[in-house]
Write a protein that holds these residues in place. Structure first.
Motif, PDB file in Angstrom:
ATOM      1  N   ASP A  93       0.809  -1.228   0.000  1.00 43.34           N
ATOM      2  CA  ASP A  93       0.000   0.000   0.000  1.00 43.34           C
ATOM      3  C   ASP A  93       0.839   1.273   0.000  1.00 43.34           C
ATOM      4  O   ASP A  93       0.290   2.363  -0.239  1.00 43.34           O
ATOM      5  CB  ASP A  93      -0.973   0.003   1.181  1.00 43.34           C
ATOM      6  N   VAL A  94       2.143   1.156   0.248  1.00 45.31           N
ATOM      7  CA  VAL A  94       3.019   2.337   0.176  1.00 45.31           C
ATOM      8  C   VAL A  94       4.214   2.065  -0.740  1.00 45.31           C
ATOM      9  O   VAL A  94       5.255   2.707  -0.625  1.00 45.31           O
ATOM     10  CB  VAL A  94       3.508   2.761   1.588  1.00 45.31           C
ATOM     11  N   SER A  95       4.046   1.148  -1.655  1.00 43.56           N
ATOM     12  CA  SER A  95       5.174   0.720  -2.482  1.00 43.56           C
ATOM     13  C   SER A  95       5.505   1.704  -3.591  1.00 43.56           C
ATOM     14  O   SER A  95       6.615   1.686  -4.126  1.00 43.56           O
ATOM     15  CB  SER A  95       4.886  -0.656  -3.099  1.00 43.56           C
ATOM     16  N   ARG A  96       4.556   2.574  -3.944  1.00 48.71           N
ATOM     17  CA  ARG A  96       4.780   3.493  -5.056  1.00 48.71           C
ATOM     18  C   ARG A  96       4.776   4.938  -4.593  1.00 48.71           C
ATOM     19  O   ARG A  96       4.027   5.323  -3.701  1.00 48.71           O
ATOM     20  CB  ARG A  96       3.699   3.306  -6.125  1.00 48.71           C
ATOM     21  N   HIS A  97       5.610   5.736  -5.253  1.00 45.19           N
ATOM     22  CA  HIS A  97       5.597   7.175  -5.027  1.00 45.19           C
ATOM     23  C   HIS A  97       4.474   7.818  -5.829  1.00 45.19           C
ATOM     24  O   HIS A  97       4.225   7.456  -6.983  1.00 45.19           O
ATOM     25  CB  HIS A  97       6.917   7.803  -5.477  1.00 45.19           C
ATOM     26  N   LEU A  98       3.815   8.799  -5.208  1.00 49.87           N
ATOM     27  CA  LEU A  98       2.898   9.640  -5.951  1.00 49.87           C
ATOM     28  C   LEU A  98       3.702  10.509  -6.913  1.00 49.87           C
ATOM     29  O   LEU A  98       4.680  11.145  -6.519  1.00 49.87           O
ATOM     30  CB  LEU A  98       2.108  10.523  -4.987  1.00 49.87           C
ATOM     31  N   GLN A  99       3.288  10.528  -8.181  1.00 48.07           N
ATOM     32  CA  GLN A  99       3.977  11.321  -9.204  1.00 48.07           C
ATOM     33  C   GLN A  99       2.994  12.314  -9.797  1.00 48.07           C
ATOM     34  O   GLN A  99       1.812  11.994  -9.999  1.00 48.07           O
ATOM     35  CB  GLN A  99       4.547  10.413 -10.284  1.00 48.07           C
ATOM     36  N   ALA A 100       3.457  13.513 -10.075  1.00 46.14           N
ATOM     37  CA  ALA A 100       2.565  14.576 -10.530  1.00 46.14           C
ATOM     38  C   ALA A 100       3.173  15.349 -11.686  1.00 46.14           C
ATOM     39  O   ALA A 100       4.396  15.499 -11.790  1.00 46.14           O
ATOM     40  CB  ALA A 100       2.249  15.524  -9.376  1.00 46.14           C
ATOM     41  N   SER A 101       2.302  15.834 -12.549  1.00 45.58           N
ATOM     42  CA  SER A 101       2.692  16.777 -13.606  1.00 45.58           C
ATOM     43  C   SER A 101       1.549  17.765 -13.766  1.00 45.58           C
ATOM     44  O   SER A 101       0.396  17.455 -13.451  1.00 45.58           O
ATOM     45  CB  SER A 101       2.980  16.048 -14.919  1.00 45.58           C
ATOM     46  N   GLN A 102       1.865  18.954 -14.251  1.00 42.63           N
ATOM     47  CA  GLN A 102       0.856  19.999 -14.366  1.00 42.63           C
ATOM     48  C   GLN A 102       0.915  20.640 -15.739  1.00 42.63           C
ATOM     49  O   GLN A 102       1.990  20.953 -16.254  1.00 42.63           O
ATOM     50  CB  GLN A 102       1.053  21.063 -13.280  1.00 42.63           C
ATOM     51  N   SER A 103      -0.260  20.848 -16.325  1.00 48.75           N
ATOM     52  CA  SER A 103      -0.391  21.571 -17.582  1.00 48.75           C
ATOM     53  C   SER A 103      -1.526  22.573 -17.403  1.00 48.75           C
ATOM     54  O   SER A 103      -2.699  22.187 -17.346  1.00 48.75           O
ATOM     55  CB  SER A 103      -0.701  20.612 -18.740  1.00 48.75           C
ATOM     56  N   GLY A 104      -1.153  23.830 -17.276  1.00 50.03           N
ATOM     57  CA  GLY A 104      -2.160  24.838 -16.989  1.00 50.03           C
ATOM     58  C   GLY A 104      -2.782  24.586 -15.634  1.00 50.03           C
ATOM     59  O   GLY A 104      -2.086  24.432 -14.626  1.00 50.03           O
ATOM     60  N   SER A 105      -4.098  24.497 -15.595  1.00 49.25           N
ATOM     61  CA  SER A 105      -4.796  24.266 -14.328  1.00 49.25           C
ATOM     62  C   SER A 105      -4.999  22.788 -14.034  1.00 49.25           C
ATOM     63  O   SER A 105      -5.516  22.442 -12.969  1.00 49.25           O
ATOM     64  CB  SER A 105      -6.166  24.963 -14.351  1.00 49.25           C
ATOM     65  N   VAL A 106      -4.592  21.912 -14.946  1.00 47.29           N
ATOM     66  CA  VAL A 106      -4.836  20.484 -14.791  1.00 47.29           C
ATOM     67  C   VAL A 106      -3.601  19.800 -14.216  1.00 47.29           C
ATOM     68  O   VAL A 106      -2.501  19.897 -14.771  1.00 47.29           O
ATOM     69  CB  VAL A 106      -5.229  19.827 -16.132  1.00 47.29           C
ATOM     70  N   VAL A 107      -3.793  19.114 -13.099  1.00 49.51           N
ATOM     71  CA  VAL A 107      -2.723  18.353 -12.459  1.00 49.51           C
ATOM     72  C   VAL A 107      -3.005  16.869 -12.677  1.00 49.51           C
ATOM     73  O   VAL A 107      -4.111  16.394 -12.391  1.00 49.51           O
ATOM     74  CB  VAL A 107      -2.638  18.643 -10.950  1.00 49.51           C
ATOM     75  N   THR A 108      -2.033  16.174 -13.219  1.00 52.33           N
ATOM     76  CA  THR A 108      -2.145  14.733 -13.418  1.00 52.33           C
ATOM     77  C   THR A 108      -1.381  14.025 -12.314  1.00 52.33           C
ATOM     78  O   THR A 108      -0.195  14.287 -12.109  1.00 52.33           O
ATOM     79  CB  THR A 108      -1.579  14.319 -14.794  1.00 52.33           C
ATOM     80  N   LEU A 109      -2.079  13.156 -11.605  1.00 47.83           N
ATOM     81  CA  LEU A 109      -1.469  12.383 -10.537  1.00 47.83           C
ATOM     82  C   LEU A 109      -1.384  10.925 -10.957  1.00 47.83           C
ATOM     83  O   LEU A 109      -2.412  10.302 -11.276  1.00 47.83           O
ATOM     84  CB  LEU A 109      -2.280  12.488  -9.239  1.00 47.83           C
TER      85      LEU A 109
END
Length: 339
Positions: A93-109
């Motif tokens: 349940d904690v094996s992966r890091h949360l990864q994020a990218s942002q384009s304008g107002s949209v954040v992809t998690l």
């Protein structure tokens, strides 16, 4: 023995006792030896400190303090070299890091957790990529999950986004600062002072991260709407994203006192809102609602006891379907959440 000398010996004895009170559990939790050998080292250190105190009171302070000081300096040298890791055998349940990218107002998690929990050891693991439009961010809720009496609770923060087609027109994503457990590892608040656990930031569907606490672990969960202006809500969400990126770049240790599920949220909120007072309730997180209410951070014009009674979602969560209706069902009757 003069009064001055007795006072000096008393103060030095206190220093020796306090430093040993840190050193012994530090050795116990972090020394890479079999348990019997670790125990022997801890006993030897305690005996060494006691011998130093005896020498001190017998009028041989130089010998006592020199020997102990050298040993303690070596211990500190070892301690500062203990670094957090990113490559252990992590629990699923904690094996992966949360990864994020942002384009304008949209954040992809990426790596948003959506596990289906049947027990703590029986679950279906799912990791998803989801997109959130910050221009549609409408709400922030804080959830307190009580697992060990009224003073101790785990703090989670959930963000609500307006989304067509979602139940009630809303989609929630909850963030949780947790220890990054290794497989088979259990949490100890005492061990949390001594570099025993790395930090993890989990973003998850509420059906996962709240439901596992109410329906599987038997914890008592309360939900409160937080009074934040839209720019502050947006900034807090991005602060979580930044924290996730920082942990991905460089792992950090959890600390029961200074780097836990509540103090890290406080630090982020303080940078955004400012003027938040330091308070003992930030450590005894079970009393966080009292702190937030006193700071004007909850639904205005509402008595705290009424907010607490209406915000207890445990029974609603246990009765709610394990589907997309979950977040809507647990909010029925929670002040400030009807939109």
């Amino acid at each position: 023995m003069t009064m001055l000398r007795a006072t000096g010996c008393g103060l030095l004895t206190l220093v020796l006792l306090l430093s040993s009170a840190w050193a012994v559990p530090a050795l116990h939790f972090r020394l890479a030896l079999p348990p019997p050998a670790r125990l022997a080292v801890c006993v030897l250190w305690a005996g060494f400190a006691l011998a130093a105190i005896v020498l001190l009171w017998r009028g041989q302070p130089a010998r006592a303090l020199l020997a102990y000081g050298v040993a303690f300096a070596l211990l500190l040298g070892w301690w500062v070299r203990i670094a957090p890791s990113d490559t252990r055998a992590w629990s699923d349940d904690v094996s992966r890091h949360l990864q994020a990218s942002q384009s304008g107002s949209v954040v992809t998690l990426a790596n948003v957790r959506d596990f289906d929990w049947r027990s703590d050891t029986d679950y279906t693991a799912r990791w998803e990529t989801r997109r959130y439009d910050l221009d549609r961010l409408r709400s922030v809720d804080v959830a307190l999950s009580y697992w060990m009496g009224p003073a101790i609770a785990h703090t989670l923060v959930s963000f609500g986004f307006e989304r067509e087609g979602a139940p009630g027109g809303r989609e929630q994503v909850a963030f949780s600062i947790e220890i990054r457990k290794e497989r088979g590892e259990a949490f100890s608040a005492l061990a949390g002072f001594f570099k025993q656990y790395e930090l993890s930031l989990v973003a998850a569907d509420e059906r996962d991260i709240l439901r596992v606490r109410t329906n599987v672990r038997g914890e008592d969960v309360y939900l409160y709407r937080v009074a934040l202006a839209p720019p502050a809500m947006r900034a807090l969400f991005l602060a979580y994203v930044a924290e996730a990126e920082a942990l991905q770049r460089q792992p950090r240790f959890y600390n029961t006192l200074t780097a836990n599920c509540t103090t890290i949220v406080y630090t982020m909120a303080q940078r955004i809102v400012g003027g938040l007072p330091l308070d003992w309730r930030l450590l005894a997180s079970g009393y966080l609602p009292e702190y937030l209410h006193a700071a004007g951070g909850l639904v205005p014009g509402q008595d705290l006891e009424a907010l607490r009674a209406a915000g207890r979602i445990t029974l609603r969560a246990q009765a709610a379907p394990a589907d997309a209706q979950f977040s809507q069902a647990i909010r029925r009757g929670v002040p400030g959440t009807a939109e």
